[in-house]
Scaffold this active site. Structure first.
Site, PDB file in Angstrom:
ATOM      1  N   LYS A  65      -4.577 -11.184  -6.736  1.00  0.00           N
ATOM      2  CA  LYS A  65      -5.687 -11.484  -5.825  1.00  0.00           C
ATOM      3  C   LYS A  65      -6.949 -10.713  -6.232  1.00  0.00           C
ATOM      4  CE  LYS A  65      -6.252  -9.499  -1.848  1.00  0.00           C
ATOM      5  NZ  LYS A  65      -6.364  -8.989  -0.488  1.00  0.00           N
ATOM      6  N   LYS A  74     -10.827  -5.607  -3.487  1.00  0.00           N
ATOM      7  CA  LYS A  74     -11.999  -4.738  -3.588  1.00  0.00           C
ATOM      8  C   LYS A  74     -11.784  -3.574  -4.548  1.00  0.00           C
ATOM      9  CE  LYS A  74     -13.218  -5.560   1.235  1.00  0.00           C
ATOM     10  NZ  LYS A  74     -12.761  -5.107   2.550  1.00  0.00           N
ATOM     11  N   LYS A 115       0.837  -1.215   0.000  1.00  0.00           N
ATOM     12  CA  LYS A 115       0.000   0.000   0.000  1.00  0.00           C
ATOM     13  C   LYS A 115       0.862   1.252   0.000  1.00  0.00           C
ATOM     14  CE  LYS A 115      -3.908  -2.245   0.918  1.00  0.00           C
ATOM     15  NZ  LYS A 115      -5.089  -2.708   0.948  1.00  0.00           N
TER      16      LYS A 115
HETATM   17  P1  AMP Z   1     -10.545  -7.423   3.611  1.00  0.00           P
HETATM   18  O1  AMP Z   1     -11.393  -7.260   2.415  1.00  0.00           O
HETATM   19  O2  AMP Z   1      -9.108  -7.166   3.322  1.00  0.00           O
HETATM   20  O3  AMP Z   1     -11.066  -6.728   4.839  1.00  0.00           O
HETATM   21  O4  AMP Z   1     -10.638  -8.970   3.936  1.00  0.00           O
HETATM   22  C1  AMP Z   1     -11.692  -9.563   4.644  1.00  0.00           C
HETATM   23  C2  AMP Z   1     -11.470 -11.056   4.701  1.00  0.00           C
HETATM   24  O5  AMP Z   1     -11.614 -11.626   3.385  1.00  0.00           O
HETATM   25  C3  AMP Z   1     -10.061 -11.432   5.161  1.00  0.00           C
HETATM   26  O6  AMP Z   1     -10.138 -12.626   5.932  1.00  0.00           O
HETATM   27  C4  AMP Z   1      -9.343 -11.662   3.872  1.00  0.00           C
HETATM   28  O7  AMP Z   1      -8.224 -12.489   4.027  1.00  0.00           O
HETATM   29  C5  AMP Z   1     -10.429 -12.319   3.016  1.00  0.00           C
HETATM   30  N1  AMP Z   1     -10.186 -12.099   1.583  1.00  0.00           N
HETATM   31  C6  AMP Z   1     -10.018 -10.905   0.962  1.00  0.00           C
HETATM   32  N2  AMP Z   1      -9.789 -11.086  -0.361  1.00  0.00           N
HETATM   33  C7  AMP Z   1      -9.814 -12.430  -0.573  1.00  0.00           C
HETATM   34  C8  AMP Z   1      -9.629 -13.249  -1.736  1.00  0.00           C
HETATM   35  N3  AMP Z   1      -9.390 -12.742  -2.932  1.00  0.00           N
HETATM   36  N4  AMP Z   1      -9.716 -14.599  -1.579  1.00  0.00           N
HETATM   37  C9  AMP Z   1      -9.969 -15.144  -0.366  1.00  0.00           C
HETATM   38  N5  AMP Z   1     -10.152 -14.419   0.768  1.00  0.00           N
HETATM   39  C10 AMP Z   1     -10.066 -13.088   0.678  1.00  0.00           C
END
Ligand code: AMP
Ligand code: TRP
Length: 329
Positions: free
Chosen positions: A194, A197, A111
């Site tokens: 990956k 969002k 980031k």
């Molecule tokens: P975040 O969107 O970073 O707050 O992530 C929320 C949860 O979703 C965390 O446990 C992340 O590790 C999981 N996560 C986010 N992106 C992915 C992805 N592409 N595949 C699997 N898990 C994900």
């Protein structure tokens, strides 16, 4: 009963990656312990975010938790910012993580590299400190997360070891837990990245219409050849679709390969799209019902009270351990 804790940060729109890697799993394991699930809104402030978007996203995550079957009678669902112990714990714990190790965190490097080097917030750097506080406040042993969050749980473990070495057995040692299939769902437009969002082309957003979801899957980047075979190195696109299909249908890669033997990518993509729509249709309908019901505020208000009761006890224990003078003896 083991304590289970996880959170999602309300930045951007939730993706199918969040659903498969995190939310779906939370609802599956919630009754295996005392479960705490929160919306990491303080973490969302570590990068610039529009205030209206932040509060809408926070409400949405709660609604998605409920739509996925998380049971607010059993699982404590709350907003991080409504339990001030998170902030206070972070102020104490920041003294037990070091600048060298924080600067080596992958998420921080990713980031901050993209930012003006003179305008990197302290909060982004200290992100793992706040997260470690989230975890230890609830004595969580199990922390279900997607693969990208594994490093943050590891640094929490380092902190717990360091802290307990100095003060005795004060903090509970957590462990990250990842789903067997789907801990890292990749982008549909670039399966070496990956699904995040912030990538509108390669992401399936939970807010997308079903027709849009179907279209995104049908136009997902695939690989040369025509065989449906799990091979991340040579067939990253097909392997990612197999992961999505396997996670939703509860099928192994072997089973999927057999099912699509002699069939082409087109048939397989159609089956993946069907699986996604089949899962998302009732989920999205429940989400709409939850939003219309006004349940979100009620759940978050009750959650805040329950979470605070637990967090305040742990914070008290930590304050005593480090020697902050207790005027309520
Ligand atoms: P975040 O969107 O970073 O707050 O992530 C929320 C949860 O979703 C965390 O446990 C992340 O590790 C999981 N996560 C986010 N992106 C992915 C992805 N592409 N595949 C699997 N898990 C994900
Ligand atoms: N950092 C996590 C993410 O981006 C969200 C989070 C904050 C979290 N605190 C947590 C996850 C504690 C698990 C436990 O996904």
């Amino acid at each position: 009963m083991d304590k289970i804790l996880s959170g999602i940060k309300p930045t951007g729109k939730l993706t199918l990656g969040n659903y498969i890697g995190a939310i779906k799993n939370f609802s599956k394991i919630q009754y295996e312990g005392e479960t705490f699930l929160f919306i990491a809104d303080l973490h969302a402030l570590t990068l610039p975010i529009d205030p209206v978007e932040l509060s809408n996203n926070s409400r949405d995550i709660c609604a998605y938790y409920l739509a996925a079957g998380l049971d607010p009678k059993h699982t404590t669902i709350f907003l991080q910012s409504t339990v001030c112990e998170h902030s206070e714990m972070a102020i104490i714990l920041q003294n037990y993580l070091y600048m060298g190790e924080l600067s080596r965190m992958t998420q921080f490097k990713d980031k901050s590299q993209k930012m003006d080097q003179n305008a990197i917030g302290l909060g982004l750097f200290a992100y793992p400190v706040l997260m470690a506080g989230d975890i230890v406040l609830y004595d969580a042993k199990r922390v279900p997360v997607g693969e990208d969050q594994g490093q943050h749980v590891e640094i929490t473990r380092d902190l717990v070891k360091r802290f307990n070495h100095r003060y005795g057995d004060v903090l509970v040692m957590p462990k990250a837990e990842m789903v067997k299939v789907g801990a890292r769902i990749m982008s549909l437009s670039d399966p070496t990245k990956k699904m995040s969002k912030s990538d509108p082309k390669g992401d399936i957003f939970l807010s997308d219409d079903l027709a849009v979801m179907r279209k995104k899957i049908m136009s997902a980047v695939t690989d040369t050849g025509h065989e449906v075979k799990y091979d991340v190195e040579n067939k990253p696109g097909i392997s990612n679709l197999m992961t999505i299909y396997g996670a939703l249908k509860n099928k192994s890669f072997d089973e999927i390969e057999k099912e699509f033997e002699g069939k082409g990518y087109g048939d397989f993509k159609r089956a993946v799209a069907d699986a996604v729509v089949e899962e998302m249709e009732p989920f999205k309908a429940r989400y709409n019902e939850v939003i219309a019901s006004g349940l979100v505020d009620q759940v978050l208000q009750e959650g805040a009270i329950r979470a605070k009761a637990v967090a305040s006890k742990t914070l008290e224990r930590v304050k005593r351990a480090v020697g902050l003078y207790n005027i309520n003896k």
